[in-house]
Design a protein around this motif. Structure first.
Motif, PDB file in Angstrom:
ATOM      1  N   GLY A 131       0.813  -1.203   0.000  1.00  0.00           N
ATOM      2  CA  GLY A 131       0.000   0.000   0.000  1.00  0.00           C
ATOM      3  C   GLY A 131       0.846   1.253   0.000  1.00  0.00           C
ATOM      4  O   GLY A 131       2.053   1.219   0.288  1.00  0.00           O
ATOM      5  N   LEU A 132       0.212   2.371  -0.346  1.00  0.00           N
ATOM      6  CA  LEU A 132       0.825   3.691  -0.258  1.00  0.00           C
ATOM      7  C   LEU A 132       0.063   4.473   0.794  1.00  0.00           C
ATOM      8  O   LEU A 132      -1.160   4.602   0.712  1.00  0.00           O
ATOM      9  CB  LEU A 132       0.746   4.409  -1.611  1.00  0.00           C
ATOM     10  CG  LEU A 132       1.073   5.919  -1.609  1.00  0.00           C
ATOM     11  CD1 LEU A 132       2.511   6.170  -1.158  1.00  0.00           C
ATOM     12  CD2 LEU A 132       0.829   6.519  -2.999  1.00  0.00           C
ATOM     13  N   ALA A 133       0.800   4.975   1.768  1.00  0.00           N
ATOM     14  CA  ALA A 133       0.174   5.772   2.827  1.00  0.00           C
ATOM     15  C   ALA A 133       0.915   7.088   2.977  1.00  0.00           C
ATOM     16  O   ALA A 133       2.121   7.177   2.711  1.00  0.00           O
ATOM     17  CB  ALA A 133       0.184   5.020   4.150  1.00  0.00           C
ATOM     18  N   VAL A 134       0.186   8.105   3.383  1.00  0.00           N
ATOM     19  CA  VAL A 134       0.772   9.425   3.637  1.00  0.00           C
ATOM     20  C   VAL A 134       0.492   9.820   5.080  1.00  0.00           C
ATOM     21  O   VAL A 134      -0.454   9.332   5.697  1.00  0.00           O
ATOM     22  CB  VAL A 134       0.212  10.493   2.669  1.00  0.00           C
ATOM     23  CG1 VAL A 134       0.577  10.153   1.233  1.00  0.00           C
ATOM     24  CG2 VAL A 134      -1.303  10.610   2.819  1.00  0.00           C
ATOM     25  N   GLY A 135       1.325  10.714   5.596  1.00  0.00           N
ATOM     26  CA  GLY A 135       1.183  11.154   6.983  1.00  0.00           C
ATOM     27  C   GLY A 135       0.896  12.632   7.090  1.00  0.00           C
ATOM     28  O   GLY A 135       0.542  13.287   6.095  1.00  0.00           O
ATOM     29  N   PRO A 136       1.089  13.210   8.276  1.00  0.00           N
ATOM     30  CA  PRO A 136       0.744  14.612   8.518  1.00  0.00           C
ATOM     31  C   PRO A 136       1.568  15.621   7.733  1.00  0.00           C
ATOM     32  O   PRO A 136       1.182  16.791   7.648  1.00  0.00           O
ATOM     33  CB  PRO A 136       0.971  14.765  10.033  1.00  0.00           C
ATOM     34  CG  PRO A 136       1.882  13.646  10.416  1.00  0.00           C
ATOM     35  CD  PRO A 136       1.531  12.525   9.496  1.00  0.00           C
ATOM     36  N   LEU A 137       2.684  15.191   7.133  1.00  0.00           N
ATOM     37  CA  LEU A 137       3.460  16.103   6.287  1.00  0.00           C
ATOM     38  C   LEU A 137       2.707  16.433   5.002  1.00  0.00           C
ATOM     39  O   LEU A 137       2.968  17.453   4.355  1.00  0.00           O
ATOM     40  CB  LEU A 137       4.813  15.449   5.953  1.00  0.00           C
ATOM     41  CG  LEU A 137       5.878  16.319   5.271  1.00  0.00           C
ATOM     42  CD1 LEU A 137       6.243  17.522   6.148  1.00  0.00           C
ATOM     43  CD2 LEU A 137       7.123  15.494   4.980  1.00  0.00           C
ATOM     44  N   GLY A 167      15.515  -2.140  -3.287  1.00  0.00           N
ATOM     45  CA  GLY A 167      15.370  -3.339  -4.095  1.00  0.00           C
ATOM     46  C   GLY A 167      14.188  -4.211  -3.717  1.00  0.00           C
ATOM     47  O   GLY A 167      13.962  -5.252  -4.325  1.00  0.00           O
ATOM     48  N   SER A 168      13.411  -3.775  -2.739  1.00  0.00           N
ATOM     49  CA  SER A 168      12.219  -4.525  -2.341  1.00  0.00           C
ATOM     50  C   SER A 168      11.073  -4.220  -3.293  1.00  0.00           C
ATOM     51  O   SER A 168      11.110  -3.244  -4.055  1.00  0.00           O
ATOM     52  CB  SER A 168      11.815  -4.163  -0.908  1.00  0.00           C
ATOM     53  OG  SER A 168      11.439  -2.788  -0.826  1.00  0.00           O
ATOM     54  N   THR A 169      10.041  -5.039  -3.242  1.00  0.00           N
ATOM     55  CA  THR A 169       8.868  -4.792  -4.083  1.00  0.00           C
ATOM     56  C   THR A 169       8.267  -3.410  -3.833  1.00  0.00           C
ATOM     57  O   THR A 169       7.961  -2.682  -4.795  1.00  0.00           O
ATOM     58  CB  THR A 169       7.811  -5.895  -3.865  1.00  0.00           C
ATOM     59  OG1 THR A 169       8.414  -7.166  -4.086  1.00  0.00           O
ATOM     60  CG2 THR A 169       6.642  -5.733  -4.822  1.00  0.00           C
ATOM     61  N   PRO A 170       8.075  -2.985  -2.575  1.00  0.00           N
ATOM     62  CA  PRO A 170       7.534  -1.639  -2.352  1.00  0.00           C
ATOM     63  C   PRO A 170       8.414  -0.534  -2.945  1.00  0.00           C
ATOM     64  O   PRO A 170       7.897   0.461  -3.464  1.00  0.00           O
ATOM     65  CB  PRO A 170       7.469  -1.549  -0.825  1.00  0.00           C
ATOM     66  CG  PRO A 170       7.297  -2.952  -0.374  1.00  0.00           C
ATOM     67  CD  PRO A 170       8.161  -3.750  -1.308  1.00  0.00           C
ATOM     68  N   MET A 208       4.965   6.352   2.365  1.00  0.00           N
ATOM     69  CA  MET A 208       5.624   5.056   2.506  1.00  0.00           C
ATOM     70  C   MET A 208       4.906   4.033   1.643  1.00  0.00           C
ATOM     71  O   MET A 208       3.672   3.984   1.595  1.00  0.00           O
ATOM     72  CB  MET A 208       5.563   4.611   3.976  1.00  0.00           C
ATOM     73  CG  MET A 208       6.216   3.280   4.287  1.00  0.00           C
ATOM     74  SD  MET A 208       7.955   3.489   4.710  1.00  0.00           S
ATOM     75  CE  MET A 208       8.427   1.795   5.089  1.00  0.00           C
ATOM     76  N   PHE A 209       5.683   3.226   0.933  1.00  0.00           N
ATOM     77  CA  PHE A 209       5.183   2.022   0.274  1.00  0.00           C
ATOM     78  C   PHE A 209       5.654   0.839   1.104  1.00  0.00           C
ATOM     79  O   PHE A 209       6.855   0.701   1.362  1.00  0.00           O
ATOM     80  CB  PHE A 209       5.762   1.877  -1.137  1.00  0.00           C
ATOM     81  CG  PHE A 209       5.075   2.671  -2.202  1.00  0.00           C
ATOM     82  CD1 PHE A 209       4.109   2.091  -3.015  1.00  0.00           C
ATOM     83  CD2 PHE A 209       5.406   4.002  -2.412  1.00  0.00           C
ATOM     84  CE1 PHE A 209       3.487   2.821  -4.022  1.00  0.00           C
ATOM     85  CE2 PHE A 209       4.792   4.738  -3.409  1.00  0.00           C
ATOM     86  CZ  PHE A 209       3.824   4.146  -4.216  1.00  0.00           C
ATOM     87  N   THR A 210       4.743  -0.010   1.516  1.00  0.00           N
ATOM     88  CA  THR A 210       5.114  -1.189   2.302  1.00  0.00           C
ATOM     89  C   THR A 210       3.902  -2.108   2.370  1.00  0.00           C
ATOM     90  O   THR A 210       2.811  -1.719   1.916  1.00  0.00           O
ATOM     91  CB  THR A 210       5.610  -0.762   3.705  1.00  0.00           C
ATOM     92  OG1 THR A 210       6.537  -1.717   4.210  1.00  0.00           O
ATOM     93  CG2 THR A 210       4.470  -0.598   4.702  1.00  0.00           C
ATOM     94  N   PRO A 211       4.039  -3.333   2.888  1.00  0.00           N
ATOM     95  CA  PRO A 211       2.843  -4.173   3.029  1.00  0.00           C
ATOM     96  C   PRO A 211       1.726  -3.414   3.753  1.00  0.00           C
ATOM     97  O   PRO A 211       1.960  -2.807   4.803  1.00  0.00           O
ATOM     98  CB  PRO A 211       3.362  -5.353   3.860  1.00  0.00           C
ATOM     99  CG  PRO A 211       4.782  -5.478   3.445  1.00  0.00           C
ATOM    100  CD  PRO A 211       5.257  -4.063   3.285  1.00  0.00           C
ATOM    101  N   GLY A 295      -3.009  -7.816   8.049  1.00  0.00           N
ATOM    102  CA  GLY A 295      -3.303  -7.663   6.636  1.00  0.00           C
ATOM    103  C   GLY A 295      -2.766  -8.790   5.785  1.00  0.00           C
ATOM    104  O   GLY A 295      -2.505  -8.614   4.591  1.00  0.00           O
ATOM    105  N   LEU A 296      -2.609  -9.965   6.381  1.00  0.00           N
ATOM    106  CA  LEU A 296      -2.064 -11.119   5.677  1.00  0.00           C
ATOM    107  C   LEU A 296      -3.133 -12.190   5.485  1.00  0.00           C
ATOM    108  O   LEU A 296      -3.940 -12.438   6.381  1.00  0.00           O
ATOM    109  CB  LEU A 296      -0.898 -11.722   6.470  1.00  0.00           C
ATOM    110  CG  LEU A 296       0.317 -10.816   6.688  1.00  0.00           C
ATOM    111  CD1 LEU A 296       1.258 -11.432   7.713  1.00  0.00           C
ATOM    112  CD2 LEU A 296       1.052 -10.580   5.375  1.00  0.00           C
ATOM    113  N   ILE A 297      -3.114 -12.819   4.338  1.00  0.00           N
ATOM    114  CA  ILE A 297      -4.042 -13.906   4.040  1.00  0.00           C
ATOM    115  C   ILE A 297      -3.264 -15.217   4.118  1.00  0.00           C
ATOM    116  O   ILE A 297      -2.328 -15.439   3.344  1.00  0.00           O
ATOM    117  CB  ILE A 297      -4.653 -13.742   2.637  1.00  0.00           C
ATOM    118  CG1 ILE A 297      -5.389 -12.399   2.538  1.00  0.00           C
ATOM    119  CG2 ILE A 297      -5.605 -14.897   2.323  1.00  0.00           C
ATOM    120  CD1 ILE A 297      -5.795 -12.029   1.123  1.00  0.00           C
ATOM    121  N   ALA A 298      -3.605 -16.060   5.086  1.00  0.00           N
ATOM    122  CA  ALA A 298      -2.918 -17.342   5.236  1.00  0.00           C
ATOM    123  C   ALA A 298      -3.122 -18.183   3.982  1.00  0.00           C
ATOM    124  O   ALA A 298      -4.254 -18.364   3.526  1.00  0.00           O
ATOM    125  CB  ALA A 298      -3.441 -18.075   6.471  1.00  0.00           C
TER     126      ALA A 298
END
Length: 330
Positions: A131-137, A167-170, A208-211, A295-298
């Protein structure tokens, strides 16, 4: 001669029986096994390792819960190298996202492990959306990816995004977004997701891009805003958030998995034993529910299915990495 022939025939029969019944070839369960992952405590890799690891106890694979060891750094490569060099007896497993085995070979000319020769697939463990998330900045008026890009273009000094590792997917999702939009987004690599998320919440980093699971608690608490997810469909954990594809960026559609590996040359019956125990753990409601909170699917697999998926992702990411133009030396 008759005795020798009888011995050979009996040996062949026992070998066939062992192949049909993998536990028959495993003399006894390990007292304990170790799961190594390359990311800090508190993140999705750590959660997957611990939730599955504790449920391996009492299986034909191990008598006790697995001991989880975090070896953060180098985007997960340290953990991969550690397991590569572990004894190939099945007592040590690696838990890693596929970026370490399917993407890194495209960007590191001197990778200290060969994911296709040094590691043996055991089972996929969980699937995640990024996902892409933004903060108070970033102003509260920014609610979509296009809003974010417009803001980033107008504020180039602050237009930075974090990822859990270079080099990660995000990291590459952010790079692809910048390329496709023509907006210069500066990358800031972290040692795992949590430090970057903390900086987004604190206003030191714009985005931030991350899981996406690493955003959920703070997204729900209003401390940051999740504005897009990478799945082919909306995440079941944040159905109110539109996908990148829905917002006009289909090239960012991807779903990544965490998977368990053993050192290469680990005996097939031992790999089968570990696979059976892991898949049994992934079917337990407590594990499914616990992973859901991250946020993980087994989702388990056979070693062959995991091997195919790893190779498919390796093939898919090759041209994308070339398009981005990133290497370890860049």
């Amino acid at each position: 001669m008759t005795t020798r022939r009888h011995f050979v025939q009996s040996s062949v029969a026992l070998a066939a029986l062992g192949a049909m019944h993998p536990f028959a070839a495993l003399a006894q369960a390990f007292e304990s096994v170790k799961i190594i992952n390359g990311f800090p405590a508190g993140g999705t890799a750590d959660a997957t390792s611990r939730r599955v690891g504790e449920k391996l106890a009492g299986s034909s694979y191990t008598k006790n819960s697995a001991v989880v060891e975090n070896k953060p750094g180098a985007g997960g490569r340290i953990a991969c190298e550690t397991v590569k060099n572990a004894a190939p007896d099945g007592a040590t497993l690696l838990l890693t996202p596929y970026s370490c085995t399917s993407i890194y070979p495209h960007i590191y000319s001197k990778l200290n492990y060969d994911p296709f020769k040094d590691l043996a697939p055991v089972s996929i463990a969980a699937v995640m959306h990024h996902g892409l998330a933004v903060g108070p900045l970033v102003p509260a008026s920014v609610k979509t990816v296009k809003d974010y890009l417009a803001w980033a273009k107008a504020n180039p000094k602050d237009a930075s995004y974090g990822s859990p590792a270079a080099g990660s997917t995000p990291h590459f999702l952010g790079a692809l977004l910048g390329i496709s939009s023509g907006v210069d987004l500066k990358h800031v690599p972290y040692r795992g997701s949590i430090p970057g998320v903390t900086d987004v919440i604190g206003g030191q980093l714009a985005s931030m891009f991350t899981p996406s699971g690493d955003f959920l608690a703070n997204h729900r608490a209003g401390k940051l805003r999740l504005i897009a997810t990478s799945g082919a469909k909306r995440s079941p954990f944040s159905p109110e958030v539109a996908t990148f594809a829905e917002q006009g960026f289909p090239e960012l559609t991807t779903e990544e998995w965490f998977g368990f590996y053993a050192p290469a040359k680990t005996p097939a019956p031992v790999v089968a034993s570990a696979n059976a125990a892991i898949n049994a753990a992934l079917k337990e409601k407590t594990v499914i529910d616990s992973l859901t909170t991250f946020g993980l699917i087994a989702q388990g697999s056979t070693p062959a299915e995991m091997d195919k998926s790893q190779k498919d992702e390796y093939t898919r990411w090759g041209p994308l990495v070339k398009k981005i133009g990133f290497t370890a030396e860049s």
